[in-house]
Design a protein around this motif. Structure first.
Motif, short mmCIF file in Angstrom:
data_model
loop_
_atom_site.label_atom_id
_atom_site.label_comp_id
_atom_site.label_asym_id
_atom_site.label_seq_id
_atom_site.Cartn_x
_atom_site.Cartn_y
_atom_site.Cartn_z
N MET A 1 0.87 -1.17 0.00
CA MET A 1 0.00 0.00 0.00
C MET A 1 0.91 1.22 0.00
O MET A 1 1.69 1.37 -0.90
N SER A 2 0.87 2.04 1.00
CA SER A 2 1.66 3.26 1.14
C SER A 2 1.54 4.15 -0.08
O SER A 2 0.89 3.82 -1.05
N TYR A 3 2.19 5.29 0.00
CA TYR A 3 2.11 6.25 -1.08
C TYR A 3 3.53 6.72 -1.35
O TYR A 3 4.15 7.32 -0.48
N ALA A 4 4.05 6.40 -2.53
CA ALA A 4 5.42 6.78 -2.89
C ALA A 4 6.40 6.34 -1.79
O ALA A 4 7.24 7.11 -1.35
N ASN A 5 6.27 5.10 -1.33
CA ASN A 5 7.13 4.51 -0.31
C ASN A 5 7.10 5.21 1.04
O ASN A 5 8.04 5.11 1.82
N THR A 6 6.03 5.91 1.32
CA THR A 6 5.85 6.55 2.62
C THR A 6 4.59 5.97 3.25
O THR A 6 3.56 5.85 2.58
N GLU A 7 4.69 5.60 4.53
CA GLU A 7 3.51 5.05 5.21
C GLU A 7 2.43 6.12 5.32
O GLU A 7 2.70 7.27 5.67
N VAL A 8 1.19 5.73 5.03
CA VAL A 8 0.05 6.61 5.24
C VAL A 8 -0.73 6.04 6.43
O VAL A 8 -1.12 4.87 6.42
N ALA A 9 -0.90 6.87 7.45
CA ALA A 9 -1.61 6.44 8.65
C ALA A 9 -2.73 7.42 8.95
O ALA A 9 -2.63 8.61 8.63
#
Length: 190
Positions: A1-9
């Protein structure tokens, strides 16, 4: 998942009937929950930026139309002159964007440069709902009360989210409410 290899929380406090807002405010005041929110969305690092949050216009206004300290705020508004209205033009701690994709793209780019691992989605109802498809983790404070006249509600969690951690039940003396912190992870994203 994530967005451009950044965790979305996502982080929210919800009642037993999923209410997150009433009269454009939190329906309760629980100090421990506010401290939890601050500690989750702020991570000390070398740079001046200690966190990145994405929110809708109403959520921003519910916080007094001021960016959160030590964090960069991305505010989603369809009003083209919203940055001018709120005195945010030229600020480096608050950016007005016009949709969730722009918010996530700009936030992920900033996160990479600032060495921040997580972008936090902090509300409201529509932003939470729209961001679920990108979300890796959800931090919910379950408040043991029902708000019958609430106006904003947290979405039902899709089946791919499962509880991975949970605190003991706690009690807030001022509000007389019981609550607990629960972490959900997207098992499809792992």
């Amino acid at each position: 998942m994530s967005y451009a290899n950044t965790e979305v929380a996502q982080i929210a406090a919800i009642s037993s009937n999923r209410c997150i807002g009433k009269d454009n405010e939190l329906p309760w005041h629980i100090s421990a929950d506010l401290q939890h929110f601050k500690s989750m969305t702020t991570k000390p690092n070398d740079g001046a930026i200690q966190g990145i949050v994405i929110m809708g216009r109403k959520t921003f206004e519910s916080m007094g139309s001021k960016p959160l300290p030590k964090r960069v705020s991305f505010i989603i508004s369809t009003q083209l002159d919203y940055a001018e209205q709120k005195g945010l033009v030229g600020k480096d701690n608050a950016y007005v964007v016009h949709n969730l994709d722009d918010a996530l793209t700009q936030a992920a780019s900033l996160a990479h440069g600032a060495h921040i691992d997580t972008i936090w989605v902090i509300g409201g109802e529509r932003v939470f709902s729209d961001a679920l498809m990108y979300t890796d983790r959800i931090e919910l404070t379950h408040v043991d009360t029902e708000i019958t006249d609430g106006e904003a509600f947290y979405p039902e969690l899709p089946s791919e989210f499962e509880i991975t951690e949970g605190s003991e039940q706690m009690h807030d003396d001022k509000s007389e409410l019981d609550f607990r912190f629960v972490t959900y992870k997207n098992k499809v994203a792992e």
